[in-house]
Design a protein around this motif. Structure first.
Motif, PDB file in Angstrom:
ATOM      1  N   UNK A 170      76.551  54.776 -40.297  1.00  0.00           N
ATOM      2  CA  UNK A 170      75.151  54.815 -39.871  1.00  0.00           C
ATOM      3  C   UNK A 170      74.983  55.850 -38.767  1.00  0.00           C
ATOM      4  N   UNK A 171      73.942  56.676 -38.918  1.00  0.00           N
ATOM      5  CA  UNK A 171      73.658  57.710 -37.938  1.00  0.00           C
ATOM      6  C   UNK A 171      74.431  58.989 -38.159  1.00  0.00           C
ATOM      7  N   UNK A 172      75.393  58.963 -39.099  1.00  0.00           N
ATOM      8  CA  UNK A 172      76.217  60.147 -39.363  1.00  0.00           C
ATOM      9  C   UNK A 172      76.029  60.619 -40.807  1.00  0.00           C
ATOM     10  N   UNK A 173      76.240  59.729 -41.775  1.00  0.00           N
ATOM     11  CA  UNK A 173      76.051  60.096 -43.183  1.00  0.00           C
ATOM     12  C   UNK A 173      74.834  59.399 -43.796  1.00  0.00           C
ATOM     13  N   UNK A 174      74.294  58.412 -43.095  1.00  0.00           N
ATOM     14  CA  UNK A 174      73.025  57.789 -43.497  1.00  0.00           C
ATOM     15  C   UNK A 174      72.372  57.230 -42.245  1.00  0.00           C
ATOM     16  N   UNK A 175      71.089  56.944 -42.367  1.00  0.00           N
ATOM     17  CA  UNK A 175      70.398  56.312 -41.242  1.00  0.00           C
ATOM     18  C   UNK A 175      69.429  55.276 -41.777  1.00  0.00           C
ATOM     19  N   UNK A 176      69.114  54.341 -40.910  1.00  0.00           N
ATOM     20  CA  UNK A 176      68.119  53.334 -41.256  1.00  0.00           C
ATOM     21  C   UNK A 176      66.761  53.802 -40.767  1.00  0.00           C
ATOM     22  N   UNK A 177      65.757  53.673 -41.639  1.00  0.00           N
ATOM     23  CA  UNK A 177      64.391  54.024 -41.267  1.00  0.00           C
ATOM     24  C   UNK A 177      63.489  52.860 -41.652  1.00  0.00           C
TER      25      UNK A 177
END
Length: 194
Positions: free
Chosen positions: A112-119
């Motif tokens: 999380x925050x590197x290869x994907x993120x939560x929105x």
């Protein structure tokens, strides 16, 4: 789409007589990239543990030297992903699923925050604009069948981190018709866009 840099990921425990490795060789030859970076997962990756999770969830600017060292391999694997235009993944199906070494790789790169993120709209993959070619092999499991827990999983993981241009070369049920299965897979490789 021309592949300038290919990240080749091998996950077969076999080196000799590995159909996934042989077909992956053919895919690489077909793509004729300028650069190939090879990550052989048969040399085993460490499993994530409490120290890794603690380091991962500590803000980057607050990590201790030990925590940065704990995440160094993960960072390196992610750098390989970021630098690649195309991923070529040799994926044998072991006991209906992806090899454990491949799952260990996923755990190290899905951050999380590197290869994907939560929105607000849900998870968003950050590694967009890349192509992936899966070379899926099996002894008896039909790819895409209800007992194939490998190919769908890998496609989902790749999409989750932003890689949605995914093609599959299939050499399944090798125990039933090895020669015919390999011939069909080689035909699929020959049709891949370079």
């Amino acid at each position: 789409m021309t592949a300038h840099t290919v990240l080749r990921i091998d996950s077969s425990a076999r080196h000799q007589d590995s159909v996934s490795r042989r077909l992956t060789d053919q895919v690489i030859e077909r793509l004729a990239p300028e650069t190939v970076v090879t990550r052989d997962l048969s040399n085993t990756l460490p499993l994530i543990d409490e120290a890794w999770i603690g380091a991962n969830f500590t803000p980057a600017d607050k990590r201790s030297p030990e925590q940065r060292e704990t995440l160094a391999l993960s960072d390196s694997l992610i750098d390989e992903l970021k630098a690649a235009d195309t991923l070529v993944i040799g994926l044998p199906i072991y006991n209906f699923a992806a090899p454990t070494t491949f799952k260990a790789w996923v755990d190290l790169v899905a951050r999380a925050g590197v290869t994907f993120r939560y929105s607000e709209a849900g998870p968003e993959g950050l590694l967009t604009g890349k192509r992936a070619i899966l070379v899926v092999t099996s002894g008896g499991t039909a790819v895409g069948s209800e007992i194939d827990f490998a190919s769908g999983y890998v496609k989902h993981v790749l999409s989750f981190i932003g890689i949605t241009d995914i093609e599959v070369v299939t050499a399944d049920r090798l125990a039933v018709d090895p020669e015919g299965t390999v011939n069909k897979a080689e035909e699929q490789v020959a049709r891949l866009a370079a």
